[in-house]
Design a protein around this motif. Sequence first.
Motif, short mmCIF file in Angstrom:
data_model
loop_
_atom_site.label_atom_id
_atom_site.label_comp_id
_atom_site.label_asym_id
_atom_site.label_seq_id
_atom_site.Cartn_x
_atom_site.Cartn_y
_atom_site.Cartn_z
N PRO A 65 0.81 -1.22 0.00
CA PRO A 65 0.00 0.00 0.00
C PRO A 65 0.84 1.28 0.00
N VAL A 66 1.97 1.25 0.70
CA VAL A 66 2.84 2.42 0.73
C VAL A 66 3.41 2.69 -0.67
N LEU A 67 3.88 1.64 -1.33
CA LEU A 67 4.40 1.80 -2.69
C LEU A 67 3.31 2.25 -3.65
N THR A 68 2.11 1.72 -3.47
CA THR A 68 0.99 2.12 -4.32
C THR A 68 0.67 3.60 -4.15
N LEU A 69 0.68 4.08 -2.92
CA LEU A 69 0.43 5.50 -2.68
C LEU A 69 1.53 6.37 -3.28
N LEU A 70 2.77 5.94 -3.19
CA LEU A 70 3.86 6.71 -3.79
C LEU A 70 3.74 6.77 -5.30
N ILE A 71 3.38 5.65 -5.91
CA ILE A 71 3.19 5.64 -7.37
C ILE A 71 2.01 6.53 -7.75
N ALA A 72 0.92 6.46 -6.98
CA ALA A 72 -0.25 7.29 -7.26
C ALA A 72 0.08 8.78 -7.12
#
Length: 71
Positions: free
Chosen positions: A34-41
């Motif tokens: 989820p942290v990586l997903t938020l950074l990509i978003a």
Amino acid sequence: MSGSLALASDAVSCVAIIIGALTITYYHQYWGVPVLTLLIAMDISWESWKVVLEAINILLFKILTSISMTD
């Protein structure tokens, strides 16, 4: 954004996804994805915002040049 910078951004996103998958597989740490997903978003949102601002500036310039100041 230049083409090579866009490709580099895509490559970084792909590497982040791979790191997230490896983290889940080997360490069973599920919070990283989820942290990586938020950074990509956030990266995608930032780049999209710059494109929207550029489009608005182009449209406003075309509207302002069509307005006659003598009327």
